[in-house]
Design an enzyme around this catalytic site. Structure first.
Site, PDB file in Angstrom:
ATOM      1  N   GLU A   1       0.827  -1.207   0.000  1.00  0.00           N
ATOM      2  CA  GLU A   1       0.000   0.000   0.000  1.00  0.00           C
ATOM      3  C   GLU A   1       0.861   1.256   0.000  1.00  0.00           C
ATOM      4  O   GLU A   1       1.875   1.328   0.680  1.00  0.00           O
ATOM      5  CB  GLU A   1      -0.902   0.016   1.242  1.00  0.00           C
ATOM      6  CG  GLU A   1      -2.091  -0.891   1.078  1.00  0.00           C
ATOM      7  CD  GLU A   1      -2.936  -0.984   2.329  1.00  0.00           C
ATOM      8  OE1 GLU A   1      -2.436  -0.635   3.415  1.00  0.00           O
ATOM      9  OE2 GLU A   1      -4.095  -1.400   2.206  1.00  0.00           O
TER      10      GLU A   1
ATOM     11  N   CYS B   1       3.563   8.566   0.958  1.00  0.00           N
ATOM     12  CA  CYS B   1       4.105   7.685   1.992  1.00  0.00           C
ATOM     13  C   CYS B   1       4.394   6.324   1.349  1.00  0.00           C
ATOM     14  O   CYS B   1       3.489   5.635   0.895  1.00  0.00           O
ATOM     15  CB  CYS B   1       3.091   7.565   3.116  1.00  0.00           C
ATOM     16  SG  CYS B   1       3.617   6.449   4.413  1.00  0.00           S
TER      17      CYS B   1
ATOM     18  N   CYS C   1       7.389  -6.575   8.282  1.00  0.00           N
ATOM     19  CA  CYS C   1       8.525  -5.985   9.000  1.00  0.00           C
ATOM     20  C   CYS C   1       9.085  -7.041   9.939  1.00  0.00           C
ATOM     21  O   CYS C   1       8.332  -7.815  10.513  1.00  0.00           O
ATOM     22  CB  CYS C   1       8.044  -4.765   9.802  1.00  0.00           C
ATOM     23  SG  CYS C   1       9.388  -3.786  10.500  1.00  0.00           S
TER      24      CYS C   1
ATOM     25  N   CYS D   1       7.231  -3.712  16.869  1.00  0.00           N
ATOM     26  CA  CYS D   1       6.792  -2.629  17.748  1.00  0.00           C
ATOM     27  C   CYS D   1       5.350  -2.941  18.164  1.00  0.00           C
ATOM     28  O   CYS D   1       4.523  -3.263  17.308  1.00  0.00           O
ATOM     29  CB  CYS D   1       6.914  -1.294  17.033  1.00  0.00           C
ATOM     30  SG  CYS D   1       8.584  -1.011  16.420  1.00  0.00           S
TER      31      CYS D   1
ATOM     32  N   CYS E   1       2.196  -1.185  16.532  1.00  0.00           N
ATOM     33  CA  CYS E   1       2.151  -1.052  15.073  1.00  0.00           C
ATOM     34  C   CYS E   1       1.522  -2.275  14.426  1.00  0.00           C
ATOM     35  O   CYS E   1       1.932  -3.403  14.695  1.00  0.00           O
ATOM     36  CB  CYS E   1       3.570  -0.843  14.540  1.00  0.00           C
ATOM     37  SG  CYS E   1       3.648  -0.812  12.738  1.00  0.00           S
TER      38      CYS E   1
ATOM     39  N   CYS F   1      -0.848   5.941   9.679  1.00  0.00           N
ATOM     40  CA  CYS F   1       0.397   5.367  10.169  1.00  0.00           C
ATOM     41  C   CYS F   1       0.071   4.087  10.910  1.00  0.00           C
ATOM     42  O   CYS F   1      -0.795   4.072  11.767  1.00  0.00           O
ATOM     43  CB  CYS F   1       1.068   6.233  11.225  1.00  0.00           C
ATOM     44  SG  CYS F   1       1.036   7.957  10.996  1.00  0.00           S
TER      45      CYS F   1
HETATM   46  N1  SAH Z   1       9.674   1.289  10.250  1.00  0.00           N
HETATM   47  C1  SAH Z   1       9.878   2.681  10.192  1.00  0.00           C
HETATM   48  C2  SAH Z   1       9.002   3.385   9.201  1.00  0.00           C
HETATM   49  C3  SAH Z   1       7.534   2.960   9.131  1.00  0.00           C
HETATM   50  S1  SAH Z   1       6.455   3.314  10.457  1.00  0.00           S
HETATM   51  C4  SAH Z   1       9.691   3.285  11.566  1.00  0.00           C
HETATM   52  O1  SAH Z   1       9.251   2.600  12.456  1.00  0.00           O
HETATM   53  O2  SAH Z   1      10.049   4.450  11.717  1.00  0.00           O
HETATM   54  C5  SAH Z   1       5.959   5.015  10.236  1.00  0.00           C
HETATM   55  C6  SAH Z   1       5.563   5.700  11.546  1.00  0.00           C
HETATM   56  O3  SAH Z   1       4.253   5.304  11.966  1.00  0.00           O
HETATM   57  C7  SAH Z   1       6.503   5.363  12.688  1.00  0.00           C
HETATM   58  O4  SAH Z   1       6.813   6.477  13.444  1.00  0.00           O
HETATM   59  C8  SAH Z   1       5.662   4.407  13.489  1.00  0.00           C
HETATM   60  O5  SAH Z   1       6.136   4.325  14.784  1.00  0.00           O
HETATM   61  C9  SAH Z   1       4.281   5.020  13.354  1.00  0.00           C
HETATM   62  N2  SAH Z   1       3.204   4.103  13.744  1.00  0.00           N
HETATM   63  C10 SAH Z   1       3.203   2.760  13.673  1.00  0.00           C
HETATM   64  N3  SAH Z   1       2.033   2.267  14.159  1.00  0.00           N
HETATM   65  C11 SAH Z   1       1.279   3.308  14.526  1.00  0.00           C
HETATM   66  C12 SAH Z   1      -0.046   3.442  15.058  1.00  0.00           C
HETATM   67  N4  SAH Z   1      -0.800   2.387  15.281  1.00  0.00           N
HETATM   68  N5  SAH Z   1      -0.496   4.677  15.307  1.00  0.00           N
HETATM   69  C13 SAH Z   1       0.254   5.762  15.032  1.00  0.00           C
HETATM   70  N6  SAH Z   1       1.502   5.702  14.513  1.00  0.00           N
HETATM   71  C14 SAH Z   1       2.018   4.496  14.267  1.00  0.00           C
HETATM   72 FE1  SF4 Z   2       8.285  -2.084  11.716  1.00  0.00          FE
HETATM   73 FE2  SF4 Z   2       6.052  -0.868  12.509  1.00  0.00          FE
HETATM   74 FE3  SF4 Z   2       8.155  -0.919  14.138  1.00  0.00          FE
HETATM   75 FE4  SF4 Z   2       8.210   0.630  11.912  1.00  0.00          FE
HETATM   76  S1  SF4 Z   2       6.850   0.866  13.672  1.00  0.00           S
HETATM   77  S2  SF4 Z   2       9.833  -0.767  12.673  1.00  0.00           S
HETATM   78  S3  SF4 Z   2       7.015  -0.683  10.505  1.00  0.00           S
HETATM   79  S4  SF4 Z   2       6.991  -2.723  13.435  1.00  0.00           S
END
Ligand code: SAH
Ligand code: SF4
Length: 410
Positions: free
Chosen positions: A123, A136, A143, A147, A150, A381
């Site tokens: 996406e 984006c 991944c 986290c 996420c 995000c």
């Molecule tokens: N993996 C990289 C880039 C992708 S994530 C990273 O972690 O930076 C892009 C952004 O979205 C990151 O800051 C991530 O922490 C945030 N993000 C992930 N899950 C989210 C959620 N459920 N609500 C809000 N932001 C989120």
């Molecule tokens: Fe991977 Fe999501 Fe963590 Fe970014 S925020 S490193 S996409 S698990």
């Protein structure tokens, strides 16, 4: 004795079949100039013509946005036919296009399998704002990191995206937005860069870009090449969860803006939220930020901070954040948490977010709160999750009702 190859001669470099189109032909999009020269050599273009042909191709692919050799009328018909017989410049399949009532768009693209794998779906989200439009882009399918807040983190890594697949997301967006305005401009003419629809790129889709460094680097160097797509490196932001050993290289070898997914100001909590912190704790991460090449007040690092109710949103967290970032030219992006089915967190109350933002503002940091965007099409995000692991319809509907946030970089 093993055969040796002179790698300083680009025409001797073997073609790496990094990207194969659905029809089985290697894709020219995503190759650097050296690889394109080798591709020309492979189909018998005389040496003295190769550089010129590569310049022509570059222009057609990246200035005009051509996805068919037959458009490339500055190249002889014979050569066009030959190119077509051996290579592809076709776009990937667009499985779905959604347009939100607020103008946010989301595309689901399908890429062919690599090796024995299955096709994958990715996406890409476009967020129009006053004076800019941000795309984006994803760097991986799934991944390896986990986290806890996420949604992408719940999906196993399927594979890295190739340079072609990373760039294809930009090319498809420009096609669909009518953002290749010079389709009919003569080669060499000066074209205005104002008024483009995609003005910024954020590597904030699925995946950890610094775990796919070489492919991301190649794609971003092509995206920022002045003779092609010509996006300024200051308008490209790479977001990392904190892969410390690759941070300096991001500055020296790619030269783009950096965003750090910080989310917690104490190691104990960050170990839990962003588990890569166990490997590269806060001190190492912030030292790498301080040393980021090219860092200045005009080129600040963005620190992303997702607001999780009762977890990281207290005033003492805000104080510690200000203390930690002291001396680093920084912007802080507060992201309202976007819930997803099964997530263990809630978004902080609006008042709490405002109090937090006011405190860091008062301490000299611009701290925009990302406003909800594209809520009706699940473009937020952390909500992106490849259709390789498709959500059930009921889950989708539940998600659609939830609050989502947009991405932004200056
Ligand atoms: N993996 C990289 C880039 C992708 S994530 C990273 O972690 O930076 C892009 C952004 O979205 C990151 O800051 C991530 O922490 C945030 N993000 C992930 N899950 C989210 C959620 N459920 N609500 C809000 N932001 C989120
Ligand atoms: Fe991977 Fe999501 Fe963590 Fe970014 S925020 S490193 S996409 S698990």
């Amino acid at each position: 004795m093993p055969a040796t190859l002179d790698l300083t001669d680009p025409s001797a470099r073997p073609l790496r079949p990094t990207a194969i189109a659905a029809d089985g032909k290697p894709v020219l999009v995503g190759m650097d100039r050296g690889e394109l020269i080798a591709a020309m050599a492979e189909i018998g273009v005389p040496e003295r013509q190769r550089k010129m042909r590569v310049n022509q191709l570059w222009h057609w692919l990246y200035v005009r946005g051509s996805s068919d050799f037959s458009d490339m009328h500055t190249i002889s018909k014979d050569l066009r036919d030959k190119l077509d017989a051996h290579f592809s410049v076709a776009r990937p399949e667009i499985v779905e296009e959604q347009i939100s009532s607020d103008g946010t768009r989301k595309w689901l693209m399908r890429f062919p399998p690599r090796g024995a794998g299955r096709p994958v779906e990715v996406e890409t989200v476009y967020i129009p704002e006053e004076g800019r439009g941000t795309l984006c882009i994803s760097s991986q399918v799934g991944c390896t990191l986990t986290c806890t807040f996420c949604h992408t983190g719940t999906q196993k890594l399927v594979r890295n995206l190739t340079p072609e697949e990373i760039l294809a997301q930009l090319l498809v967006a420009r096609d669909r937005l009518g953002d290749f305005p010079h389709k009919d401009t003569p080669q060499g003419a000066i074209v205005p860069t104002e008024g483009r629809k995609v003005t910024n790129i954020v590597m904030m889709g699925m995946g950890e870009p610094l775990y796919n460094f070489e492919n991301v680097k190649k794609a971003l160097l092509i995206a920022s090449d002045g003779d092609g797509l010509a996006l300024s490196r200051r308008r490209i932001t790479l977001s990392t969860s904190g892969v410390v050993p690759e941070i300096a290289r991001t500055g020296t070898e790619i030269g783009v803006m950096l965003a750090i997914s910080l989310h917690a100001v104490r190691d104990e909590l960050r170990d839990e939220l962003v588990p890569i912190n166990k490997k590269y704790p806060l001190k190492q991460l912030l030292d790498a930020c301080r040393a980021y090449p090219g860092l200045s007040n005009a080129r600040r690092i963005t620190f992303e901070y997702v607001m999780l109710k009762g977890v990281n949103d207290s005033l003492s967290d805000a104080k510690e954040l200000v203390r930690l970032l002291k001396g680093i030219p920084a912007k802080i992006n507060l992201i309202p948490f976007n819930p997803w089915p099964g997530s263990a967190y809630e978004c902080s109350d609006w008042e709490t977010i405002e109090t937090f933002a006011d405190f860091i503002n008062a301490n000299g940091y611009a701290s925009p709160i990302r406003t909800p965007r594209g809520r009706d099409i699940l473009a937020a995000c952390g909500q992106l999750k490849s259709e390789s692991e498709r959500m059930r319809k009921t889950e989708r509907l539940a998600l659609e009702a939830m609050m989502i946030a947009g991405h932004g970089a200056d």
